[in-house]
Design a protein around this motif. Structure first.
Motif, PDB file in Angstrom:
ATOM      1  N   SER A   1       0.823 -16.735  13.045  1.00  0.00           N
ATOM      2  CA  SER A   1       0.958 -18.393  13.221  1.00  0.00           C
ATOM      3  C   SER A   1      -0.318 -18.892  12.982  1.00  0.00           C
ATOM      4  CB  SER A   1       1.649 -18.648  14.542  1.00  0.00           C
ATOM      5  OG  SER A   1       0.514 -17.982  15.686  1.00  0.00           O
ATOM      6  N   GLU A   2      -1.368 -18.222  12.979  1.00  0.00           N
ATOM      7  CA  GLU A   2      -2.735 -19.005  12.878  1.00  0.00           C
ATOM      8  C   GLU A   2      -3.308 -18.731  11.433  1.00  0.00           C
ATOM      9  OE1 GLU A   2      -5.072 -18.019  15.928  1.00  0.00           O
ATOM     10  OE2 GLU A   2      -3.800 -18.657  17.479  1.00  0.00           O
ATOM     11  N   ILE A   3      -2.516 -18.107  10.727  1.00  0.00           N
ATOM     12  CA  ILE A   3      -3.048 -17.990   9.345  1.00  0.00           C
ATOM     13  C   ILE A   3      -2.813 -19.257   8.582  1.00  0.00           C
ATOM     14  CG2 ILE A   3      -2.279 -17.138   6.984  1.00  0.00           C
ATOM     15  CD1 ILE A   3      -1.893 -14.514   8.056  1.00  0.00           C
ATOM     16  N   ASN A   4      -3.955 -19.813   7.963  1.00  0.00           N
ATOM     17  CA  ASN A   4      -4.365 -21.011   7.182  1.00  0.00           C
ATOM     18  C   ASN A   4      -4.396 -20.852   5.784  1.00  0.00           C
ATOM     19  OD1 ASN A   4      -6.874 -20.579   6.822  1.00  0.00           O
ATOM     20  ND2 ASN A   4      -7.722 -21.420   8.813  1.00  0.00           N
ATOM     21  N   LEU A   5      -4.608 -21.966   4.859  1.00  0.00           N
ATOM     22  CA  LEU A   5      -4.578 -22.035   3.416  1.00  0.00           C
ATOM     23  C   LEU A   5      -5.923 -21.193   3.058  1.00  0.00           C
ATOM     24  CD1 LEU A   5      -3.084 -22.695   0.849  1.00  0.00           C
ATOM     25  CD2 LEU A   5      -4.325 -25.079   1.206  1.00  0.00           C
ATOM     26  N   ASP A   6      -6.721 -21.505   3.616  1.00  0.00           N
ATOM     27  CA  ASP A   6      -8.140 -21.048   3.070  1.00  0.00           C
ATOM     28  C   ASP A   6      -8.329 -19.481   3.413  1.00  0.00           C
ATOM     29  OD1 ASP A   6      -9.271 -23.266   2.646  1.00  0.00           O
ATOM     30  OD2 ASP A   6     -10.435 -23.580   4.341  1.00  0.00           O
ATOM     31  N   PHE A   7      -7.693 -18.928   4.483  1.00  0.00           N
ATOM     32  CA  PHE A   7      -7.708 -17.623   4.654  1.00  0.00           C
ATOM     33  C   PHE A   7      -7.043 -16.956   3.818  1.00  0.00           C
ATOM     34  CE2 PHE A   7      -5.831 -13.640   6.535  1.00  0.00           C
ATOM     35  CZ  PHE A   7      -6.943 -13.144   7.080  1.00  0.00           C
ATOM     36  N   LEU A   8      -5.651 -17.410   3.241  1.00  0.00           N
ATOM     37  CA  LEU A   8      -4.662 -16.689   2.466  1.00  0.00           C
ATOM     38  C   LEU A   8      -5.080 -16.612   1.036  1.00  0.00           C
ATOM     39  CD1 LEU A   8      -1.951 -15.380   2.690  1.00  0.00           C
ATOM     40  CD2 LEU A   8      -0.949 -17.689   2.372  1.00  0.00           C
ATOM     41  N   SER A   9      -5.675 -17.984   0.730  1.00  0.00           N
ATOM     42  CA  SER A   9      -6.020 -17.721  -0.963  1.00  0.00           C
ATOM     43  C   SER A   9      -7.337 -16.909  -0.934  1.00  0.00           C
ATOM     44  CB  SER A   9      -6.326 -19.244  -1.281  1.00  0.00           C
ATOM     45  OG  SER A   9      -6.980 -20.043  -0.242  1.00  0.00           O
ATOM     46  N   GLN A  10      -8.335 -16.716   0.039  1.00  0.00           N
ATOM     47  CA  GLN A  10      -9.589 -16.089   0.024  1.00  0.00           C
ATOM     48  C   GLN A  10      -9.164 -14.775  -0.221  1.00  0.00           C
ATOM     49  OE1 GLN A  10     -12.183 -17.720   2.687  1.00  0.00           O
ATOM     50  NE2 GLN A  10     -12.190 -19.551   1.689  1.00  0.00           N
ATOM     51  N   ASN A  11      -7.978 -14.279   0.555  1.00  0.00           N
ATOM     52  CA  ASN A  11      -7.725 -12.655   0.714  1.00  0.00           C
ATOM     53  C   ASN A  11      -6.743 -12.388  -0.076  1.00  0.00           C
ATOM     54  OD1 ASN A  11      -9.738 -11.895   3.177  1.00  0.00           O
ATOM     55  ND2 ASN A  11      -8.664 -13.608   3.806  1.00  0.00           N
ATOM     56  N   LEU A  12      -6.184 -12.941  -1.111  1.00  0.00           N
ATOM     57  CA  LEU A  12      -5.314 -12.310  -1.909  1.00  0.00           C
ATOM     58  C   LEU A  12      -6.023 -11.635  -2.921  1.00  0.00           C
ATOM     59  CD1 LEU A  12      -2.903 -15.231  -2.690  1.00  0.00           C
ATOM     60  CD2 LEU A  12      -2.370 -13.358  -1.460  1.00  0.00           C
ATOM     61  N   SER A  13      -5.892 -10.319  -2.969  1.00  0.00           N
ATOM     62  CA  SER A  13      -6.784  -9.497  -4.020  1.00  0.00           C
ATOM     63  C   SER A  13      -6.131  -8.996  -5.282  1.00  0.00           C
ATOM     64  CB  SER A  13      -7.298  -8.244  -3.242  1.00  0.00           C
ATOM     65  OG  SER A  13      -6.035  -7.706  -2.781  1.00  0.00           O
ATOM     66  N   GLU A  14      -4.823  -8.646  -5.314  1.00  0.00           N
ATOM     67  CA  GLU A  14      -4.137  -8.045  -6.296  1.00  0.00           C
ATOM     68  C   GLU A  14      -2.977  -9.026  -6.954  1.00  0.00           C
ATOM     69  OE1 GLU A  14      -5.120  -5.376  -7.164  1.00  0.00           O
ATOM     70  OE2 GLU A  14      -6.154  -4.847  -5.467  1.00  0.00           O
ATOM     71  N   LYS A  15      -2.800  -8.796  -7.972  1.00  0.00           N
ATOM     72  CA  LYS A  15      -2.086  -9.505  -9.185  1.00  0.00           C
ATOM     73  C   LYS A  15      -0.520  -9.315  -8.186  1.00  0.00           C
ATOM     74  CE  LYS A  15      -0.421  -9.217 -13.595  1.00  0.00           C
ATOM     75  NZ  LYS A  15      -0.404  -8.796 -14.833  1.00  0.00           N
ATOM     76  N   GLU A  16      -0.150  -8.272  -7.770  1.00  0.00           N
ATOM     77  CA  GLU A  16       0.871  -7.869  -7.115  1.00  0.00           C
ATOM     78  C   GLU A  16       1.284  -8.704  -5.978  1.00  0.00           C
ATOM     79  OE1 GLU A  16      -0.869  -5.759  -8.201  1.00  0.00           O
ATOM     80  OE2 GLU A  16       0.149  -4.364  -9.734  1.00  0.00           O
ATOM     81  N   ASP A  17       0.161  -9.252  -5.251  1.00  0.00           N
ATOM     82  CA  ASP A  17       0.359 -10.056  -3.942  1.00  0.00           C
ATOM     83  C   ASP A  17       1.240 -11.383  -4.451  1.00  0.00           C
ATOM     84  OD1 ASP A  17      -0.855  -8.410  -2.101  1.00  0.00           O
ATOM     85  OD2 ASP A  17      -2.544  -9.007  -2.976  1.00  0.00           O
ATOM     86  N   LEU A  18       0.693 -11.978  -5.475  1.00  0.00           N
ATOM     87  CA  LEU A  18       1.259 -13.002  -6.022  1.00  0.00           C
ATOM     88  C   LEU A  18       2.683 -12.931  -6.500  1.00  0.00           C
ATOM     89  CD1 LEU A  18       0.114 -15.954  -6.343  1.00  0.00           C
ATOM     90  CD2 LEU A  18      -0.459 -15.375  -8.754  1.00  0.00           C
ATOM     91  N   ILE A  19       3.036 -11.668  -7.054  1.00  0.00           N
ATOM     92  CA  ILE A  19       4.109 -11.597  -7.734  1.00  0.00           C
ATOM     93  C   ILE A  19       5.304 -11.568  -6.315  1.00  0.00           C
ATOM     94  CG2 ILE A  19       5.692  -9.680  -8.578  1.00  0.00           C
ATOM     95  CD1 ILE A  19       3.383  -9.095 -10.565  1.00  0.00           C
ATOM     96  N   LEU A  20       4.983 -10.764  -5.283  1.00  0.00           N
ATOM     97  CA  LEU A  20       5.701 -10.683  -4.170  1.00  0.00           C
ATOM     98  C   LEU A  20       5.633 -12.290  -3.655  1.00  0.00           C
ATOM     99  CD1 LEU A  20       4.223  -7.672  -2.312  1.00  0.00           C
ATOM    100  CD2 LEU A  20       6.515  -8.155  -3.561  1.00  0.00           C
ATOM    101  N   MET A  21       4.766 -12.931  -3.436  1.00  0.00           N
ATOM    102  CA  MET A  21       4.890 -14.346  -3.065  1.00  0.00           C
ATOM    103  C   MET A  21       5.672 -15.153  -3.813  1.00  0.00           C
ATOM    104  SD  MET A  21       0.976 -14.988  -1.763  1.00  0.00           S
ATOM    105  CE  MET A  21       1.169 -16.836  -2.108  1.00  0.00           C
ATOM    106  N   LYS A  22       5.606 -15.231  -5.290  1.00  0.00           N
ATOM    107  CA  LYS A  22       6.578 -15.734  -5.903  1.00  0.00           C
ATOM    108  C   LYS A  22       7.969 -15.459  -5.799  1.00  0.00           C
ATOM    109  CE  LYS A  22       3.454 -16.011 -10.240  1.00  0.00           C
ATOM    110  NZ  LYS A  22       3.644 -15.670 -11.421  1.00  0.00           N
ATOM    111  N   ALA A  23       8.050 -14.076  -5.774  1.00  0.00           N
ATOM    112  CA  ALA A  23       9.416 -13.783  -5.468  1.00  0.00           C
ATOM    113  C   ALA A  23      10.227 -14.332  -4.452  1.00  0.00           C
ATOM    114  CB  ALA A  23       9.668 -12.087  -5.599  1.00  0.00           C
ATOM    115  N   ILE A  24       9.372 -14.532  -3.295  1.00  0.00           N
ATOM    116  CA  ILE A  24       9.882 -14.918  -1.964  1.00  0.00           C
ATOM    117  C   ILE A  24      10.171 -16.286  -2.249  1.00  0.00           C
ATOM    118  CG2 ILE A  24       9.011 -15.765   0.405  1.00  0.00           C
ATOM    119  CD1 ILE A  24       7.362 -13.133   0.339  1.00  0.00           C
TER     120      ILE A  24
END
Length: 554
Positions: A454-477
């Motif tokens: 519940s405490e995850i915020n935008l800065d934390f999330l965008s700084q820690n996305l490391s792989e292309k596949e993370d984004l693929i999963l997010m888009k799919a969601i």
RNA sequence: GCGUCUGUAGCUCAGUUGGAUAGAGCAACUGCCUUCUAAGCAGUGGGUCAGGAGUUCGAAUCUCUUCAGACGCGCCA
């Protein structure tokens, strides 16, 4: 809804360049083919060049110039032309991150309320209560139940109803069939004639009667077998994870009220007063031919005064509308398609907008056993019951394979194949993905890793996305929203199965490539677990719409 | 005869207002388990999108036509 935002931006830019040409709703934004490294693509330049008669490439160049000087830079980090004139967009990652956080905190996959609380009555199965359900009924059952769940999801107030044909001649025959079986058990030498119901389930009921020790031939066999069959059907449906809100009995249409009027009388009265029926040769005809779609008029009251099935059905649909529903959905086997036009005509003749009724047709299922067609008939007692199929194949697998197909396609259901491939059925692929995710989250919790996101915020999330596949999963969601909207629009849930298979594939691929829990890197672990949690929610949500379980472990 | 629907890989089928190199599962073959579930992953082979004509920058998708299949054309339910 990122796509929607992108469409807005493109429309705005377009109207700045060509204010006199309306481009609205004539272009699409979708994901580009795999070989192109971009998030979204649009054909807006083709559509535009069609109208203003220049080459798509020229339009595209102009377009990019304008786009780059606009506000959109906050969202779009890169635009380029590819192929004959497609525009491809790479978006800032923050856009996806903030969208995914929005989904997570709101616990909603889209902000549209398509149904807006409107009341929908969806009627399906409605098989004659003359025996257990068979596999042929299962397709309509799965389609109807799943559609009800989808419509509810997008904001309709949905009721599910089963129409019990308890008034026709076939129930009389059914009652007599029971009586003969009963007498046979008592030792009388009577044969069960052809055309009566030969299924073993009748004998079972007769045996039950005997054991009650009421050897009384004054029993109301008709009522006994009818009640028993409705129970059997309810039970079959329950095993298929379906429960109806209401069971409507055809016989109630003939019951007289205090003014000595039945629902049927009322319906006929309305049609008469609106001058849509006339008497020819002693029978009453409904002028369905005037409606346009139907090719002839139809008898509703025979010349001996008995109503036809159609008359009863009109009264039934009138009653549905009288109960205050905004929309009626009927799920029918495609063999009834000839009936669509006349029913719609009757809805209009009763004084309603025929657009209020939506009739979904599904092709019949051919049952095969090892490639050979199996003939089925309830009367002869030769059929494969739904219960048998569920026991052999499982409710989840049966529902999934029935829901994978568009209802407009004919469907072969091979029992041998279904049985043999139990462990290779696509449904397990999807369920396995859910179970795996569940297990990962559980293990993480056991390792005392923080799984409260519940405490995850935008800065934390965008700084820690490391792989292309993370984004693929997010888009799919995020695509789940589009799938729901599409299903609601088309009144079909088969897009969900396709989406789930795709989503499961993306997850399994990710799982094999990247370790999700990495004790050396807490932030990365936390980010990936967060995505897993969202995936788990989407799997669970979507499977529930199909009426399929989401097992925690397999 | 008229009408509705269908025809996509060996099999069962997806393919969202026409869009870029047509996809998935199963079946066949090759690799991958000491590491969060191998009911998994990676890879190979497999296509005249039933045939033909048209519409246009562009067709599995739209139009016409031929062929094949399912279903429907009751004062049955």
């Amino acid at each position: 809804m990122i796509k929607k935002r992108l469409i807005e931006i493109l429309s705005e830019v377009w109207s700045e360049i060509y204010p006199e040409v309306n481009i609205k709703n004539s272009f699409v934004v979708k994901e580009p083919p795999k070989n192109i490294d971009a998030d979204y693509a649009s054909n807006i330049c083709f559509q535009g060049s069609k109208i203003i008669k220049t080459s798509p490439i020229k339009v595209a160049e102009e377009f990019i110039k304008k786009l780059e000087s606009s506000e959109s830079k906050k969202i779009i980090s890169k635009v380029f032309i590819a192929g004959p004139g497609f525009l491809n967009f790479v978006l800032n990652r923050e856009v996806f991150c903030s969208e995914i956080l929005r989904v997570f905190t709101l616990k909603k996959y889209f902000d549209l309320n398509i149904g807006d609380g409107q009341k929908v009555l969806i009627e399906f199965v409605s098989a004659n209560p003359t025996g257990p359900l068979h596999i042929g009924h299962a397709r309509g059952a799965a389609i109807g139940d799943s559609l009800a769940r989808v419509l509810k999801k997008v904001g309709f107030a949905v009721d599910k109803e089963y129409y019990v044909n308890d008034a026709g001649n076939q129930i009389d025959v059914l009652g007599k069939s029971l009586e003969i079986r009963y007498k046979q058990l008592l030792g009388e030498k009577i044969d069960l004639p052809d055309g009566y119901y030969h299924g073993d389930y009748i004998t079972d009921v007769a045996k039950k009667l005997l054991s009650l020790d009421k050897k009384d031939l004054g029993l109301d066999f008709r009522k006994i077998i009818l009640d028993e069959m409705v129970l059997v059907i309810k039970n079959d449906l329950k095993k298929f994870n379906i429960e109806f809100d209401n069971w409507f009995f055809e016989s109630s249409i003939f019951e007289k009220n205090v003014e000595n009027q039945s629902k049927l009388d009322e319906a006929i009265e309305v049609l008469k007063s609106r001058n849509y029926i006339k008497n020819v040769d002693g029978a009453w005809w409904l002028m369905t031919n005037d409606f346009g779609d139907d090719d002839k008029n139809r008898v509703i009251i025979r010349n001996d005064g008995r109503p036809t099935y159609f008359a009863t059905d009109i009264a039934y649909h009138k009653n549905k509308l009288d109960r205050g529903y905004d929309y009626l959905v009927d799920i029918w086997g495609a063999d009834h398609h000839g009936y669509v036009a006349r029913l719609k005509a009757s809805i209009e003749y009763l004084g309603n907008n025929p657009g209020k009724i939506k009739i979904i047709l599904y092709h019949l299922v051919s049952l095969l056993r090892g490639g050979e067609k199996v003939a089925m008939s309830t009367r002869s007692g030769e059929f494969i019951s739904l219960e048998e199929v569920i026991e052999e194949v499982g409710s989840d697998a049966t529902r999934f394979s029935l829901l994978m197909r568009d209802g407009n396609s004919p469907l072969d259901f091979d029992l041998e194949l279904a049985k043999k491939k139990t462990n290779e059925n696509p449904v397990y692929y999807v369920q396995y993905a859910h179970a795996r995710i569940n297990s990962i989250l559980k293990n993480a919790k056991n390792e005392k890793i923080n799984t409260d996101f519940s405490e995850i915020n935008l800065d934390f999330l965008s700084q820690n996305l490391s792989e292309k596949e993370d984004l693929i999963l997010m888009k799919a969601i995020l695509n789940y929203a589009d799938v729901l909207v599409l299903c609601a629009k088309e009144f079909s849930s088969h897009h969900i199965t396709g989406y789930l298979l795709d989503l499961a594939g993306k997850f399994h691929n990710y799982y094999a490539k990247h370790k999700i829990v990495d004790k050396e890197n807490q932030n990365l672990t936390r980010t990936r677990l967060f995505i897993c949690e969202l995936l788990r929610q989407v799997f669970k949500d979507a499977l529930e719409l199909l009426g399929i379980s989401a097992p925690e472990s397999m």
